[in-house]
Design a protein around this motif. Structure first.
Motif: not given
Length: 328
Positions: A59-60, A115-116, A118, A209-215
């Motif tokens: 993930a980003e 990425r993507g 859980t 999940p935190d959308s600001t921390r996809p990593d």
């Protein structure tokens, strides 16, 4: 009521679980497999290969980080991030160390920041995989600098101590809030619980999940946690490997940390001392109210101005500031 024939199956299953709980797990996968870089260029090539491989799956913000000056430096630092986190956790410290003249490598731990995915993605994580990641970090750092320092938080802290115990290239290890045992479980039950947890079906608990921390992969997976504690127990046992020639180890614990216990850290430091190896334990005061993840780049911004200089000083072997207590 148990149907005819099922009683024997049930008894057999219970016996198998009992055996799984008491038979010790092998430690062959926890042994070091050193392949140090042949020089600076080789180290950079290996780091760039890791980054390229990460870019295709993570993930980003979750890829391996390299901060290199273009030449071999007197000191190279390996930063090892925490469980369910990513190299981004140490981006600020990596930049700080780089600005101080160090070359820095922050490898992504296995199965993290995908990425993507859980937290269920961590269910297959093994202690051996974690050791290979630490090996890789030390291998690269050995080509980036003349002396190697390893610093880690949480499971990264456990791996920093593992590196100090098993890799001759390491000069200093900074171990922050390592999970050496199972919180709120008597010591006599730790090994059976870890063994059993590794054999029964995995249980996963996902956090929002935190959308600001996809990593990040918030939550936990029981198989992965069992492997984390298995590694912690192994490094505690291997503290008896210490000698007067062992690397310097600096432990940093947090009086406000409700995730891991301080007592096992003190035990390991004392074992290190008994064998004539250099070890110190520092404690962040409870008054700061810091959580287990003392370097969270999203939630700890005001405190990073205090914590990052502390971590940099420990990585460089400098004295801790007066506001940090010394534990015995």
């Amino acid at each position: 009521m148990i149907l005819p024939g099922l009683g024997a199956i049930w008894r057999g299953a219970m016996l198998a679980l009992g055996i799984a709980a008491v038979v010790p797990m092998g430690a062959g996968d926890l042994r070091p497999r050193p392949k140090p870089a042949k020089g600076y260029a080789d180290a950079v090539d290996r780091a760039r290969h890791l980054i390229a491989a990460d870019d295709s799956v993570v993930a980003e913000g979750g890829a391996t980080i390299l901060r290199a000056h273009g030449y071999r430096t007197p000191r190279a630092v390996v930063l090892l991030h925490g469980f369910t986190d990513s190299p981004r956790q140490f981006a600020g410290l990596a930049d700080s160390l780089y600005q101080a003249g160090d070359n820095v490598i922050v490898p992504r731990l296995p199965r993290h920041a995908l990425r993507g995915k859980t937290v269920k993605a961590l269910s297959g994580l093994s202690a051996g995989e974690l050791c290979r990641a630490a090996d890789t970090g030390v291998d690269i750092a050995s080509g980036l600098g003349d002396s190697v320092v390893v610093l880690g938080l949480s499971i990264g802290g456990t791996l920093a101590l593992w590196s100090a115990e098993h890799r001759n290239e390491v000069r200093r290890a900074v171990i922050i809030a390592p999970p050496f045992d199972v919180t709120a479980v008597p010591a006599i039950l730790e090994r059976p619980l870890v063994n059993l947890s590794s054999h029964v079906p995995n249980l996963t608990r996902r956090s929002a999940p935190d959308s600001t921390r996809p990593d990040r992969l918030p939550g936990w997976a029981t198989h992965a946690l069992a492997q984390v504690i298995r590694l912690g127990m192994a490094v505690r046992h291997d503290a008896d490997r210490a000698t007067p020639l062992s690397p310097e180890v600096l432990f940093l614990v947090n009086a406000h940390d409700h995730t891991v216990k301080t007592a096992p850290v003190l035990d390991v430091a004392r074992a290190w001392h008994r064998h004539g190896a250099p070890a110190s334990v520092y404690e962040i005061p409870d008054s700061l109210g810091l959580p287990h993840n003392i370097v969270d780049p999203m939630n700890m911004r005001p405190n990073l101005e205090t914590i990052l200089p502390l971590m940099r000083r420990l990585a460089h072997g400098d004295d801790a500031p007066a506001w940090v207590a010394v534990r015995r």
